[in-house]
Design a protein around this motif. Sequence first.
Motif, PDB file in Angstrom:
ATOM      1  N   THR A   1       0.843  -1.183   0.000  1.00 32.87           N
ATOM      2  CA  THR A   1       0.000   0.000   0.000  1.00 32.87           C
ATOM      3  C   THR A   1       0.882   1.238   0.000  1.00 32.87           C
ATOM      4  N   ILE A   2       0.417   2.284  -0.660  1.00 32.76           N
ATOM      5  CA  ILE A   2       1.071   3.599  -0.647  1.00 32.76           C
ATOM      6  C   ILE A   2       0.008   4.622  -0.260  1.00 32.76           C
ATOM      7  N   PRO A   3       0.122   5.249   0.930  1.00 36.81           N
ATOM      8  CA  PRO A   3       1.166   5.108   1.943  1.00 36.81           C
ATOM      9  C   PRO A   3       1.146   3.720   2.596  1.00 36.81           C
ATOM     10  N   GLU A   4       2.253   3.396   3.250  1.00 37.06           N
ATOM     11  CA  GLU A   4       2.345   2.112   3.916  1.00 37.06           C
ATOM     12  C   GLU A   4       1.476   2.106   5.172  1.00 37.06           C
ATOM     13  N   GLY A   5       0.833   0.972   5.418  1.00 36.87           N
ATOM     14  CA  GLY A   5      -0.032   0.869   6.579  1.00 36.87           C
ATOM     15  C   GLY A   5       0.448  -0.177   7.569  1.00 36.87           C
ATOM     16  N   ILE A   6      -0.316  -0.348   8.609  1.00 36.59           N
ATOM     17  CA  ILE A   6      -0.072  -1.373   9.627  1.00 36.59           C
ATOM     18  C   ILE A   6      -1.173  -2.412   9.468  1.00 36.59           C
ATOM     19  N   GLY A   7      -0.778  -3.670   9.241  1.00 36.45           N
ATOM     20  CA  GLY A   7      -1.781  -4.661   8.915  1.00 36.45           C
ATOM     21  C   GLY A   7      -1.738  -5.902   9.783  1.00 36.45           C
ATOM     22  N   VAL A   8      -2.866  -6.610   9.794  1.00 32.82           N
ATOM     23  CA  VAL A   8      -2.985  -7.902  10.455  1.00 32.82           C
ATOM     24  C   VAL A   8      -3.805  -8.803   9.531  1.00 32.82           C
ATOM     25  N   GLU A   9      -3.455 -10.091   9.473  1.00 32.22           N
ATOM     26  CA  GLU A   9      -4.149 -11.020   8.596  1.00 32.22           C
ATOM     27  C   GLU A   9      -4.994 -12.007   9.392  1.00 32.22           C
ATOM     28  N   TYR A  10      -6.088 -12.442   8.771  1.00 28.43           N
ATOM     29  CA  TYR A  10      -6.976 -13.420   9.393  1.00 28.43           C
ATOM     30  C   TYR A  10      -7.800 -14.096   8.296  1.00 28.43           C
TER      31      TYR A  10
END
Length: 305
Positions: free
Chosen positions: A56-65
Amino acid sequence: MQTDLGGEIAPQSLTASYIYAARYSYSDTVLHNDNQIRLFPRDGEGQTPLLSELWTIPEGIGVEYSDRFGNRVRRDRIVGHHKSLVIAASGQVSLTAQYRVVEDMHIDDVKNQPGATEYLLRSPLVDPDTVSALSFRVTSGSDWMMQTIREVIDWVYTEIEYKRGTTDVATTADKVVNVMEGVCQDKTHLALGMLRALDIPCRYVSGLLTGQIGETHSWVEFLHPGYGWIGADPTRGVIAPPARDYVKLSVGRDYTDVSPVRGSFLSKGGATEHAAIASVTFGQTEANLDEALRMLEGAYVVSSA
């Protein structure tokens, strides 16, 4: 005795490389962007994920499920100020190359399958009751599963004109009948409603077409007691195509369960336009973010104004 006909034996599986890119533009600065992203190939049902990347641009903070349909999801939060957002994904997947021969059976034998009830009921964009009369008229009361599915898919393929601009992501199955035109999502929703009205459990599939450049695609999968989930594409007029023709990303009751990107943002302004493009080629081609950005230059742009 087997006769040697010569030539090469067709491979049982093929490796496909995919890339997807989307850009969202806003009229004012966005302070916070929170999205659920479903851009990962499913594992099983004719395909095996090999590699996957997401940017992603801007970069994000992610979690997967995994969601309740077994789809891999990344929830990505971006807190840096921005006026545009790019989401891109790439990877490789192994696809089964063989066609499936599916035995027909009486519709009564399709009923009461384990796990099928949810795919017979009304969903946010598909109400079987609103298209049931059309379903019975098109199929003439056929008692055979595959024959019925063929009649529904052929009717939607032939009678609903493929046309942009008259529908949107919130268009319901019955409204598609009113306008008699739409895109793959609309054809899929109508086919789902018609088949559910005939007691055939079916689900919505979101994915990519192989061997071409375009956008995400959608089609139907119906539940066969002997063969499991089988594809049927009302936009292309085909039933039980080989897995090599598609890269399957997500499944659900309708589009509301499988949107490639779904979320919300905080801003004084609103969304102004959206562009998306995807490509699937055969072979082990490594794609990167630069390639995704290059593809976006030629993407179809939808204005929100």
